[in-house]
Design a protein around this motif. Structure first.
Motif, PDB file in Angstrom:
ATOM      1  N   GLY A  16       0.964  -1.005  -0.064  1.00 19.08           N
ATOM      2  CA  GLY A  16       0.037   0.112  -0.019  1.00 19.08           C
ATOM      3  C   GLY A  16       0.853   1.259  -0.022  1.00 19.08           C
ATOM      4  N   PHE A  17       0.295   2.263  -0.609  1.00 20.76           N
ATOM      5  CA  PHE A  17       1.021   3.521  -0.545  1.00 20.76           C
ATOM      6  C   PHE A  17      -0.017   4.771  -0.332  1.00 20.76           C
ATOM      7  N   THR A  18       0.518   5.890  -0.024  1.00 19.48           N
ATOM      8  CA  THR A  18      -0.050   7.176   0.289  1.00 19.48           C
ATOM      9  C   THR A  18       0.122   7.904  -1.053  1.00 19.48           C
ATOM     10  N   GLU A  19      -0.721   8.150  -1.776  1.00 15.60           N
ATOM     11  CA  GLU A  19      -0.509   9.207  -3.257  1.00 15.60           C
ATOM     12  C   GLU A  19      -0.852  10.494  -2.549  1.00 15.60           C
ATOM     13  N   ILE A  20       0.196  11.501  -3.088  1.00 14.85           N
ATOM     14  CA  ILE A  20      -0.095  13.047  -2.922  1.00 14.85           C
ATOM     15  C   ILE A  20      -0.195  13.569  -4.317  1.00 14.85           C
ATOM     16  N   ASP A  21      -1.260  14.021  -4.710  1.00 11.82           N
ATOM     17  CA  ASP A  21      -1.438  14.612  -6.024  1.00 11.82           C
ATOM     18  C   ASP A  21      -0.974  16.087  -5.914  1.00 11.82           C
ATOM     19  N   VAL A  22      -0.025  16.530  -6.575  1.00 21.16           N
ATOM     20  CA  VAL A  22       0.599  17.873  -6.387  1.00 21.16           C
ATOM     21  C   VAL A  22      -0.175  18.516  -7.365  1.00 21.16           C
ATOM     22  N   LEU A  23      -1.006  18.174  -8.300  1.00 28.52           N
ATOM     23  CA  LEU A  23      -1.847  19.042  -9.180  1.00 28.52           C
ATOM     24  C   LEU A  23      -3.092  19.318  -8.508  1.00 28.52           C
ATOM     25  N   ARG A  24      -3.687  18.369  -7.643  1.00 30.56           N
ATOM     26  CA  ARG A  24      -4.943  18.446  -6.973  1.00 30.56           C
ATOM     27  C   ARG A  24      -4.778  19.285  -5.775  1.00 30.56           C
ATOM     28  N   ASP A  25      -3.427  19.348  -5.057  1.00 26.94           N
ATOM     29  CA  ASP A  25      -3.055  19.888  -3.886  1.00 26.94           C
ATOM     30  C   ASP A  25      -1.721  20.568  -4.064  1.00 26.94           C
ATOM     31  N   PRO A  26      -1.480  21.932  -4.731  1.00 22.60           N
ATOM     32  CA  PRO A  26      -0.567  22.425  -5.123  1.00 22.60           C
ATOM     33  C   PRO A  26       0.368  22.851  -3.927  1.00 22.60           C
ATOM     34  N   ASP A  27      -0.268  22.945  -2.714  1.00 19.52           N
ATOM     35  CA  ASP A  27       0.347  23.369  -1.469  1.00 19.52           C
ATOM     36  C   ASP A  27       1.376  22.159  -1.109  1.00 19.52           C
ATOM     37  N   ARG A  28       1.240  21.222  -1.738  1.00 16.43           N
ATOM     38  CA  ARG A  28       2.306  19.885  -1.202  1.00 16.43           C
ATOM     39  C   ARG A  28       3.494  19.935  -1.961  1.00 16.43           C
ATOM     40  N   LYS A  29       3.421  20.562  -3.334  1.00 12.29           N
ATOM     41  CA  LYS A  29       4.574  20.584  -3.991  1.00 12.29           C
ATOM     42  C   LYS A  29       5.911  21.056  -3.186  1.00 12.29           C
ATOM     43  N   PRO A  30       5.835  22.357  -2.745  1.00 15.63           N
ATOM     44  CA  PRO A  30       6.961  22.757  -2.107  1.00 15.63           C
ATOM     45  C   PRO A  30       7.587  21.778  -1.099  1.00 15.63           C
ATOM     46  N   GLU A  31       6.718  21.041  -0.293  1.00 17.42           N
ATOM     47  CA  GLU A  31       7.125  19.961   0.493  1.00 17.42           C
ATOM     48  C   GLU A  31       7.855  18.912   0.016  1.00 17.42           C
ATOM     49  N   MET A  32       7.391  18.668  -1.327  1.00 15.30           N
ATOM     50  CA  MET A  32       8.006  17.389  -2.193  1.00 15.30           C
ATOM     51  C   MET A  32       9.420  17.902  -2.537  1.00 15.30           C
ATOM     52  N   ILE A  33       9.475  18.917  -2.904  1.00 18.75           N
ATOM     53  CA  ILE A  33      10.659  19.520  -3.734  1.00 18.75           C
ATOM     54  C   ILE A  33      11.767  19.426  -2.449  1.00 18.75           C
ATOM     55  N   GLN A  34      11.510  20.108  -1.307  1.00 20.04           N
ATOM     56  CA  GLN A  34      12.276  20.088   0.055  1.00 20.04           C
ATOM     57  C   GLN A  34      12.855  18.578   0.354  1.00 20.04           C
ATOM     58  N   ARG A  35      11.803  17.853   0.518  1.00 22.77           N
ATOM     59  CA  ARG A  35      12.121  16.116   0.738  1.00 22.77           C
ATOM     60  C   ARG A  35      12.693  15.656  -0.195  1.00 22.77           C
ATOM     61  N   ALA A  36      12.717  16.066  -1.566  1.00 20.56           N
ATOM     62  CA  ALA A  36      13.515  15.414  -2.773  1.00 20.56           C
ATOM     63  C   ALA A  36      14.605  16.124  -2.949  1.00 20.56           C
ATOM     64  N   ASP A  37      15.172  16.843  -2.189  1.00 21.71           N
ATOM     65  CA  ASP A  37      16.486  17.559  -2.565  1.00 21.71           C
ATOM     66  C   ASP A  37      16.359  18.494  -3.764  1.00 21.71           C
ATOM     67  N   GLY A  38      15.451  19.060  -3.738  1.00 24.03           N
ATOM     68  CA  GLY A  38      15.293  20.037  -4.827  1.00 24.03           C
ATOM     69  C   GLY A  38      14.587  19.454  -6.275  1.00 24.03           C
ATOM     70  N   ARG A  39      14.621  18.200  -6.235  1.00 19.32           N
ATOM     71  CA  ARG A  39      13.853  17.612  -7.361  1.00 19.32           C
ATOM     72  C   ARG A  39      12.449  18.026  -7.698  1.00 19.32           C
ATOM     73  N   ARG A  40      12.012  18.341  -8.902  1.00 20.90           N
ATOM     74  CA  ARG A  40      10.539  19.199  -9.216  1.00 20.90           C
ATOM     75  C   ARG A  40       9.861  18.199  -9.818  1.00 20.90           C
ATOM     76  N   THR A  41      10.261  16.990 -10.415  1.00 21.65           N
ATOM     77  CA  THR A  41       9.394  16.250 -11.332  1.00 21.65           C
ATOM     78  C   THR A  41       8.701  14.984 -10.557  1.00 21.65           C
ATOM     79  N   VAL A  42       7.797  14.763 -10.943  1.00 17.36           N
ATOM     80  CA  VAL A  42       6.706  13.599 -10.460  1.00 17.36           C
ATOM     81  C   VAL A  42       6.985  12.354 -11.344  1.00 17.36           C
ATOM     82  N   PRO A  43       7.107  11.083 -10.656  1.00 15.98           N
ATOM     83  CA  PRO A  43       6.896  10.881  -9.457  1.00 15.98           C
ATOM     84  C   PRO A  43       8.086  11.340  -8.447  1.00 15.98           C
ATOM     85  N   GLN A  44       7.796  11.276  -7.328  1.00 19.68           N
ATOM     86  CA  GLN A  44       9.016  11.268  -6.193  1.00 19.68           C
ATOM     87  C   GLN A  44       8.493  10.391  -5.143  1.00 19.68           C
ATOM     88  N   ILE A  45       9.376   9.480  -4.854  1.00 16.06           N
ATOM     89  CA  ILE A  45       8.861   8.231  -3.997  1.00 16.06           C
ATOM     90  C   ILE A  45       9.672   7.886  -2.692  1.00 16.06           C
TER      91      ILE A  45
END
Length: 85
Positions: free
Chosen positions: A28-57
């Motif tokens: 199982g996994f938790t999916e975070i849709d950054v298009l539907r929830d754009p406020d989560r994209k900066p979180e993704m970029i920070q967690r992914a060491d600056g990577r901006r593309t999806v998916p980030q796993i």
């Protein structure tokens, strides 16, 4: 089993491929849709060491990377031990 989080976008073929592999593995996994929830994209970029593309796993605290990285772990036999740890 470690929690799995995957940042995605609905039109991303690589996102669908990564989710399909995880589903085939029966995890199982938790999916975070950054298009539907754009406020989560900066979180993704920070967690992914600056990577901006999806998916980030993320498996637990481990940043796997994108789809190609996930499939490379599978090919090299390293994905199952990471999932089981």
């Amino acid at each position: 089993m470690k929690p799995i989080e995957i940042y995605t976008s609905p039109l991303c073929g690589f996102c669908h491929a990564a989710k399909r592999l995880l589903t085939q593995k029966g995890v199982g996994f938790t999916e975070i849709d950054v298009l539907r929830d754009p406020d989560r994209k900066p979180e993704m970029i920070q967690r992914a060491d600056g990577r901006r593309t999806v998916p980030q796993i993320f498996i637990g605290e481990t940043h796997v990377g994108g789809c190609d990285d996930l499939f490379e772990l599978e090919r090299s036999g390293k994905l199952d031990p990471l999932l089981a740890a």
